[in-house]
Design an enzyme around this catalytic site. Structure first.
Site, PDB file in Angstrom:
ATOM      1  N   LYS A 151      43.680  41.939  34.098  1.00 17.50           N
ATOM      2  CA  LYS A 151      42.666  41.023  34.651  1.00 17.50           C
ATOM      3  C   LYS A 151      41.556  41.750  35.397  1.00 17.50           C
ATOM      4  CE  LYS A 151      45.658  36.966  34.932  1.00 17.50           C
ATOM      5  NZ  LYS A 151      46.977  37.575  34.601  1.00 17.50           N
ATOM      6  N   ARG A 152      40.979  42.752  34.771  1.00 18.00           N
ATOM      7  CA  ARG A 152      39.851  43.457  35.369  1.00 18.00           C
ATOM      8  C   ARG A 152      38.593  42.589  35.270  1.00 18.00           C
ATOM      9  NH1 ARG A 152      43.831  45.843  37.080  1.00 18.00           N
ATOM     10  NH2 ARG A 152      44.192  48.083  36.831  1.00 18.00           N
TER      11      ARG A 152
END
EC number: 4.1.1.23
Length: 287
Positions: free
Chosen positions: A97-98
């Site tokens: 989840k960058r």
């Protein structure tokens, strides 16, 4: 395109995505006692789960937070888990989840699409805008990689932002989904799906058909099944002809041995749960 490999895995093995969100608390005590360090223990547990579910799942999602929390030893387990999955020719989703932009995002792409932490797909957060997706596109185009971007998630707090009105009768998640679907058409595979997918929770069935119709080329990574309350019927509504998405289950598979009261055979229990999940979804699709 990696989207084709995912489509074909689903056709062969079903829609189950095994979530390796492995907390040390999930590992049976008698199995723990065989190891002197957490890194080896965690990897060995994952390896057992992988071997037991490889032929009844489409892919594996590895949530990096569970490994980061253990420091360098945890990241060693993460690396070893990814390496073993590659050895087994399994499709890997690194749940990271960058959500940054520019040079920082390029480094995230390099970190998780190359080297020790290489995976097939990663998850992204689009909150900063579409330029937070751009640095990953060269890997999608040239390196057989893919992304799943948060669109409409299954958590209660999703309504705080994702459900806000964005004008013209659309909510924020509608706008995000449409932008990603348009971008994804540049990266279509032969089966009609893109290597740019969306994370779409299955806990709001009333919106399912509209989302599936509008986001027609976007494969869905579907959380919310099992522990979060999503059912096979809920999931089926987000699929198209039994494909077009994968359904993640972590705790329900990893902890199946508790429900079955058989900690000694935890891996076989995980397999039974994955098969049960796969078959339940198939039955729901046919109804």
């Amino acid at each position: 395109m990696i989207a084709d490999k995912l489509f074909e895995k689903v056709e062969k093995n079903g829609v189950v995505c095994v979530g390796l969100d492995t907390s040390l608390d999930y590992i049976p005590e008698e199995f723990k006692s065989k190891f002197s360090n957490e890194s080896d223990m965690l990897f060995a547990f994952n390896k057992e789960i992988i071997d037991a579910t490889l032929d009844v799942s489409a892919c594996f999602k590895v949530q990096i937070a569970y490994y980061e929390a253990l420091g360098l030893k945890g990241l060693e387990s993460y690396k070893n888990t990814l390496s073993y999955l590659r050895e087994k020719n399994a499709l890997i989703i690194a749940d990271i989840k960058r959500g940054d932009i520019a040079a920082t995002a390029k480094m995230y792409a390099k970190a998780h699409f190359e080297g020790d932490f290489e995976s097939d797909f990663i998850t992204l957060n689009p909150y900063m805008g579409m330029d937070s997706i751009d640095p990953y596109l060269p890997y999608i185009e040239k390196n057989e990689k893919g992304v799943f971007v948060l669109v409409r998630t299954s958590n209660k707090g999703a309504e705080d932002i994702e459900y806000l009105e964005a004008g013209h009768g659309k909510k924020v998640y509608d706008v995000v989904g449409e932008k990603l679907n348009t971008l994804g058409k540049n990266y279509l595979g032969k089966h009609g799906y893109s290597s740019i997918g969306g994370v779409v929770g299955c806990t709001h069935q009333e919106e399912a058909k509209e989302m599936r119709d509008k986001l027609d080329t976007m494969p869905f990574l579907i959380p919310g099944y099992g522990a979060q309350g999503g059912t096979a019927k809920d999931v089926a509504a987000y699929l198209k002809n039994g494909n077009g998405g994968i359904v993640n289950s972590s705790r329900k598979i990893l902890l199946a041995y508790k429900a079955m009261e058989d900690s000694k055979n935890f891996a076989e229990c995980a397999r039974k749960e994955a098969i049960s999940m796969r078959d339940s979804i198939r039955e729901a699709i046919l109804k």
